[in-house]
Design a protein around this motif. Sequence first.
Motif, PDB file in Angstrom:
ATOM      1  N   TYR A  17       0.828  -1.200   0.000  1.00 23.46           N
ATOM      2  CA  TYR A  17       0.000   0.000   0.000  1.00 23.46           C
ATOM      3  C   TYR A  17       0.860   1.246   0.000  1.00 23.46           C
ATOM      4  N   GLU A  18       0.229   2.374  -0.396  1.00 28.58           N
ATOM      5  CA  GLU A  18       0.943   3.641  -0.491  1.00 28.58           C
ATOM      6  C   GLU A  18       0.172   4.754   0.189  1.00 28.58           C
ATOM      7  N   TYR A  19       0.936   5.533   0.939  1.00 27.56           N
ATOM      8  CA  TYR A  19       0.416   6.758   1.524  1.00 27.56           C
ATOM      9  C   TYR A  19       0.755   7.911   0.577  1.00 27.56           C
ATOM     10  N   ALA A  20      -0.191   8.808   0.362  1.00 31.60           N
ATOM     11  CA  ALA A  20       0.084  10.055  -0.357  1.00 31.60           C
ATOM     12  C   ALA A  20       0.515  11.044   0.718  1.00 31.60           C
ATOM     13  N   ALA A  21       1.806  11.269   0.829  1.00 33.30           N
ATOM     14  CA  ALA A  21       2.366  12.062   1.932  1.00 33.30           C
ATOM     15  C   ALA A  21       3.124  13.260   1.376  1.00 33.30           C
ATOM     16  N   GLU A  22       3.871  13.897   2.250  1.00 34.14           N
ATOM     17  CA  GLU A  22       4.701  15.036   1.861  1.00 34.14           C
ATOM     18  C   GLU A  22       6.091  14.880   2.452  1.00 34.14           C
ATOM     19  N   ASP A  23       7.076  15.364   1.718  1.00 36.12           N
ATOM     20  CA  ASP A  23       8.436  15.356   2.245  1.00 36.12           C
ATOM     21  C   ASP A  23       8.604  16.526   3.217  1.00 36.12           C
ATOM     22  N   LYS A  24       9.797  16.707   3.738  1.00 28.51           N
ATOM     23  CA  LYS A  24      10.042  17.752   4.744  1.00 28.51           C
ATOM     24  C   LYS A  24       9.821  19.158   4.207  1.00 28.51           C
ATOM     25  N   ASP A  25       9.808  19.317   2.873  1.00 26.04           N
ATOM     26  CA  ASP A  25       9.580  20.615   2.250  1.00 26.04           C
ATOM     27  C   ASP A  25       8.145  20.761   1.728  1.00 26.04           C
ATOM     28  N   SER A  26       7.260  19.869   2.170  1.00 29.10           N
ATOM     29  CA  SER A  26       5.837  19.865   1.784  1.00 29.10           C
ATOM     30  C   SER A  26       5.586  19.507   0.326  1.00 29.10           C
ATOM     31  N   GLU A  78      -0.294 -14.295  15.608  1.00 27.76           N
ATOM     32  CA  GLU A  78       0.593 -13.707  16.606  1.00 27.76           C
ATOM     33  C   GLU A  78       1.561 -12.679  16.037  1.00 27.76           C
ATOM     34  N   ARG A  79       1.876 -12.760  14.765  1.00 30.28           N
ATOM     35  CA  ARG A  79       2.928 -11.898  14.214  1.00 30.28           C
ATOM     36  C   ARG A  79       2.497 -11.199  12.936  1.00 30.28           C
ATOM     37  N   ILE A  80       2.973  -9.955  12.806  1.00 32.71           N
ATOM     38  CA  ILE A  80       2.935  -9.249  11.529  1.00 32.71           C
ATOM     39  C   ILE A  80       4.383  -9.122  11.078  1.00 32.71           C
ATOM     40  N   ASN A  81       4.540  -8.959   9.796  1.00 34.75           N
ATOM     41  CA  ASN A  81       5.842  -8.898   9.168  1.00 34.75           C
ATOM     42  C   ASN A  81       5.742  -7.768   8.152  1.00 34.75           C
ATOM     43  N   TYR A  82       6.671  -6.807   8.165  1.00 30.22           N
ATOM     44  CA  TYR A  82       6.523  -5.692   7.240  1.00 30.22           C
ATOM     45  C   TYR A  82       7.857  -5.147   6.752  1.00 30.22           C
ATOM     46  N   ALA A  83       7.767  -4.375   5.664  1.00 28.22           N
ATOM     47  CA  ALA A  83       8.912  -3.652   5.098  1.00 28.22           C
ATOM     48  C   ALA A  83       8.418  -2.279   4.659  1.00 28.22           C
ATOM     49  N   ILE A  84       9.288  -1.287   4.792  1.00 24.59           N
ATOM     50  CA  ILE A  84       8.964   0.083   4.395  1.00 24.59           C
ATOM     51  C   ILE A  84       9.876   0.456   3.224  1.00 24.59           C
ATOM     52  N   HIS A  85       9.263   0.891   2.139  1.00 24.37           N
ATOM     53  CA  HIS A  85      10.005   1.179   0.908  1.00 24.37           C
ATOM     54  C   HIS A  85      10.024   2.653   0.526  1.00 24.37           C
ATOM     55  N   GLY A  86       9.287   3.506   1.237  1.00 20.88           N
ATOM     56  CA  GLY A  86       9.248   4.924   0.893  1.00 20.88           C
ATOM     57  C   GLY A  86       9.062   5.780   2.128  1.00 20.88           C
ATOM     58  N   GLY A  87       9.450   7.051   2.033  1.00 23.93           N
ATOM     59  CA  GLY A  87       9.313   7.977   3.148  1.00 23.93           C
ATOM     60  C   GLY A  87      10.511   7.929   4.072  1.00 23.93           C
ATOM     61  N   PRO A  88      10.433   8.628   5.203  1.00 23.54           N
ATOM     62  CA  PRO A  88      11.592   8.743   6.088  1.00 23.54           C
ATOM     63  C   PRO A  88      12.033   7.417   6.706  1.00 23.54           C
ATOM     64  N   MET A  89      11.149   6.430   6.778  1.00 28.89           N
ATOM     65  CA  MET A  89      11.502   5.139   7.377  1.00 28.89           C
ATOM     66  C   MET A  89      11.848   4.084   6.327  1.00 28.89           C
TER      67      MET A  89
END
Length: 172
Positions: free
Chosen positions: A23-32, A47-58
């Motif tokens: 999934y994707e969030y429509a977000a803004e960078d530090k400069d908006s 019992e468990r979730i498993n995840y990866a972050i591919h965009g944004g500050p994390m």
Amino acid sequence: MPVHPSLEGSTFNADLRDRHLIYEYAAEDKDSNPEKWRYEIWFENAERINYAIHGGPMAGRINFQTAEYQCIRPGELWQCNWLEETGTIVSLVYDIPNKKITTLLGFSKGHWNNAEDAHGDKRNPDDMERWRGLARLGIQTERHLLNEQADILEDFRGPGDLKPVDMALPTF
């Protein structure tokens, strides 16, 4: 895996078990400026979730956690909550028919202010130790709250590119 007593008789197996969402969030960078933050989550088991972050500050974070699930409306809405080693609290609502993820994240001061240090893979002991150090920065009330809603791009069963969790590995 045994199902939590709160999930017995629920639609957990049909709705979530082994479900993988990108999934994707429509977000803004530090400069908006507009940008997309791509995430993926695999509800591996009760019992468990498993995840990866591919965009944004994390971006670059790979993790798994012990999760608590709550059925809001069978076949339609589920809530999944967890606490991370960085001190971050996550509450995620999965809206099945509308293909939406809604989250509230309570980032610890250490995690939000040092996002690059929160990158890595939990299976790497150096990354895990660094993440635990992030939780010690600031006090409990110094949190960055982030409310976001994301569109689900892919919905399938199985791990995809995520590695299954060794259930013997510790979590919060």
